[in-house]
Write an enzyme that holds these catalytic residues in place. Sequence first.
Site, PDB file in Angstrom:
ATOM      1  N   ASP A  32      44.672  41.814  56.370  1.00 13.53           N
ATOM      2  CA  ASP A  32      44.039  41.510  55.090  1.00 13.53           C
ATOM      3  C   ASP A  32      43.640  40.030  55.002  1.00 13.53           C
ATOM      4  O   ASP A  32      44.496  39.150  55.120  1.00 13.53           O
ATOM      5  CB  ASP A  32      45.058  41.838  53.986  1.00 13.53           C
ATOM      6  CG  ASP A  32      44.381  42.163  52.675  1.00 13.53           C
ATOM      7  OD1 ASP A  32      43.151  42.066  52.603  1.00 13.53           O
ATOM      8  OD2 ASP A  32      45.091  42.498  51.718  1.00 13.53           O
ATOM      9  N   ASP A  33      42.369  39.766  54.804  1.00 13.16           N
ATOM     10  CA  ASP A  33      41.890  38.386  54.553  1.00 13.16           C
ATOM     11  C   ASP A  33      42.053  37.440  55.744  1.00 13.16           C
ATOM     12  O   ASP A  33      42.135  36.223  55.548  1.00 13.16           O
ATOM     13  CB  ASP A  33      42.616  37.747  53.351  1.00 13.16           C
ATOM     14  CG  ASP A  33      42.172  38.313  52.013  1.00 13.16           C
ATOM     15  OD1 ASP A  33      41.642  39.440  51.993  1.00 13.16           O
ATOM     16  OD2 ASP A  33      42.358  37.628  50.988  1.00 13.16           O
ATOM     17  N   CYS A  72      38.095  43.622  49.421  1.00 16.59           N
ATOM     18  CA  CYS A  72      39.014  44.622  49.993  1.00 16.59           C
ATOM     19  C   CYS A  72      38.529  46.059  49.820  1.00 16.59           C
ATOM     20  O   CYS A  72      38.407  46.794  50.788  1.00 16.59           O
ATOM     21  CB  CYS A  72      40.392  44.499  49.355  1.00 16.59           C
ATOM     22  SG  CYS A  72      41.202  42.932  49.696  1.00 16.59           S
ATOM     23  N   HIS A 126      42.651  49.723  49.323  1.00 18.45           N
ATOM     24  CA  HIS A 126      42.853  48.547  48.461  1.00 18.45           C
ATOM     25  C   HIS A 126      44.061  48.771  47.552  1.00 18.45           C
ATOM     26  O   HIS A 126      44.201  49.828  46.941  1.00 18.45           O
ATOM     27  CB  HIS A 126      41.589  48.305  47.637  1.00 18.45           C
ATOM     28  CG  HIS A 126      41.687  47.129  46.735  1.00 18.45           C
ATOM     29  ND1 HIS A 126      42.283  45.943  47.114  1.00 18.45           N
ATOM     30  CD2 HIS A 126      41.267  46.947  45.458  1.00 18.45           C
ATOM     31  CE1 HIS A 126      42.216  45.092  46.108  1.00 18.45           C
ATOM     32  NE2 HIS A 126      41.615  45.674  45.095  1.00 18.45           N
ATOM     33  N   ASP A 311      39.890  43.143  57.068  1.00 14.59           N
ATOM     34  CA  ASP A 311      38.928  43.732  56.114  1.00 14.59           C
ATOM     35  C   ASP A 311      37.795  42.777  55.738  1.00 14.59           C
ATOM     36  O   ASP A 311      36.730  43.198  55.331  1.00 14.59           O
ATOM     37  CB  ASP A 311      39.626  44.324  54.888  1.00 14.59           C
ATOM     38  CG  ASP A 311      40.403  43.312  54.070  1.00 14.59           C
ATOM     39  OD1 ASP A 311      40.566  42.155  54.511  1.00 14.59           O
ATOM     40  OD2 ASP A 311      40.855  43.681  52.964  1.00 14.59           O
ATOM     41  N   HIS A 312      38.023  41.481  55.848  1.00 12.24           N
ATOM     42  CA  HIS A 312      36.982  40.459  55.642  1.00 12.24           C
ATOM     43  C   HIS A 312      37.597  39.111  55.944  1.00 12.24           C
ATOM     44  O   HIS A 312      38.785  39.017  56.260  1.00 12.24           O
ATOM     45  CB  HIS A 312      36.418  40.482  54.217  1.00 12.24           C
ATOM     46  CG  HIS A 312      37.480  40.539  53.172  1.00 12.24           C
ATOM     47  ND1 HIS A 312      38.270  39.469  52.881  1.00 12.24           N
ATOM     48  CD2 HIS A 312      37.926  41.562  52.412  1.00 12.24           C
ATOM     49  CE1 HIS A 312      39.149  39.830  51.967  1.00 12.24           C
ATOM     50  NE2 HIS A 312      38.981  41.087  51.673  1.00 12.24           N
TER      51      HIS A 312
END
Length: 465
Positions: A32-33, A72, A126, A311-312
């Site tokens: 995540d992130d 997300c 999410h 996810d990004h």
Amino acid sequence: MKFFRLHILFLLFIHHNASSTGKPNVIFIAIDDMNDWISLLDEKSPIKTPNIRRLANKGMLFTSAYCPSPACNPSRVSVLTGLRPSTTGVYGNNSDWRKALPDRKTIFQKFKDAGYQVNGAGKIFHHKMNGAFHDELSFHDFFHMRKQKHPKKKLNKAPEYGSIRTDWGVFPNNEEDSIDFQTINYCIDKIKEKKDGNDKPLFLACGIYRPHSPFYAPEKYHSMVGEVGLPLKKSDDLQDLPSGAHELHKRTKWFWDGMSKLESKIPGSYDRFIKSYAACCAFADAQVGRLLDEIERSLPEDETIIVLWSDHGFHLGEKNHIEKFMLWEKTTHVPFIMVVPGVTKPGSECSVPIDLTVLYPTLLEVCSLPIKEKCDNKSITELLMGKNNWESPAVMTYMKANHAVRSERWRYIRYSDGSEELYDHDRDPNEWINVANETNNLAVIEEHRKWLPLNEKKQVPNLTR
Ligand SMILES: [Ca+2]
């Protein structure tokens, strides 16, 4: 051609799975992130990710992989269903994706249908309203993300800055109290169960929550990262941004502006924030390491596919932005690794720009699962096999009608008001100089415009409860 390709894969798997069910296990790791300021993607980075590198050494690292959306919910839904936000209308973090797509089979359901034992843990969909976006249909068994604990007072000593989630520092004292440590414990148990005799092939989705905010990591990881320094910035970087960029940036401006104020009140705050993000990356990397240790102990190497993606990305102050939610390089460029025994060469790299909508069709194809569903992207199986015949650029979307197109050299962004940005990565890897208005770039812009999604679905309703 397609038949030929599948035939090759089939033969490869026959060869490699002769001793077992004929179906490889799949370990599916979502982070995540995590942005690209990690040693995996930037050799000079002070943020070391040796365990993710260890995984990359087993298969293929995609050095130019991009998320479908820098948020997300739309990113995860897109990766896990193979459909772009512009196709589904799932643009925001509150978009009620399952209500909008009641019949779409997620990647997990496809593996369930194919006879896999599908387990998951942590942050996969999410994490909204205590897991309201979790999908029961997707898993046989799921270990929900543990609740985030917080120190009694904010560690950044800035109660007025953001919420309790906008915090960073050393926490918790005991690593075993971390959300991700417990997520990985569950995953380790499931891998052991598979080793101890579960006949069905295993699909295990492992969702690691860090480096997502709050930027908490145990002391060990803060010590590990040492001096990190600050991200590169250009003082007048925002002067050449078009109206669409400023409009999109409005909602999240407080994060950077607040950091500047905080820095003048408590000097060193920004530095400690950056170090905390780095410590969270080191912590996430260590959790990947724990998982890899168990995979290496318990699962046959030639019968185990491993995928890792984020996810990004995340801005840490570049372009006066601390957040995701924009369409620039740092918010969209992500780690992506695929280990497919018999297909990927250990330690190989692919620099072709792709976005993660490829994951759904690719994973189904390399596991010889049927794909009747329409997907928005194609399988990258041939890239995995070392060919270089990919033609489409990576496409990213954030909220309706804002898109970025990333080719090998350029990033083109078009916002909903029609305003544009163009960056030449050969000359300007930091995206400091918007060259969209230079007349000699018209042909480049035309070439990139062709890839913008044509039909943009209306945003689906938000989840409310
Ligand atoms: Ca600029």
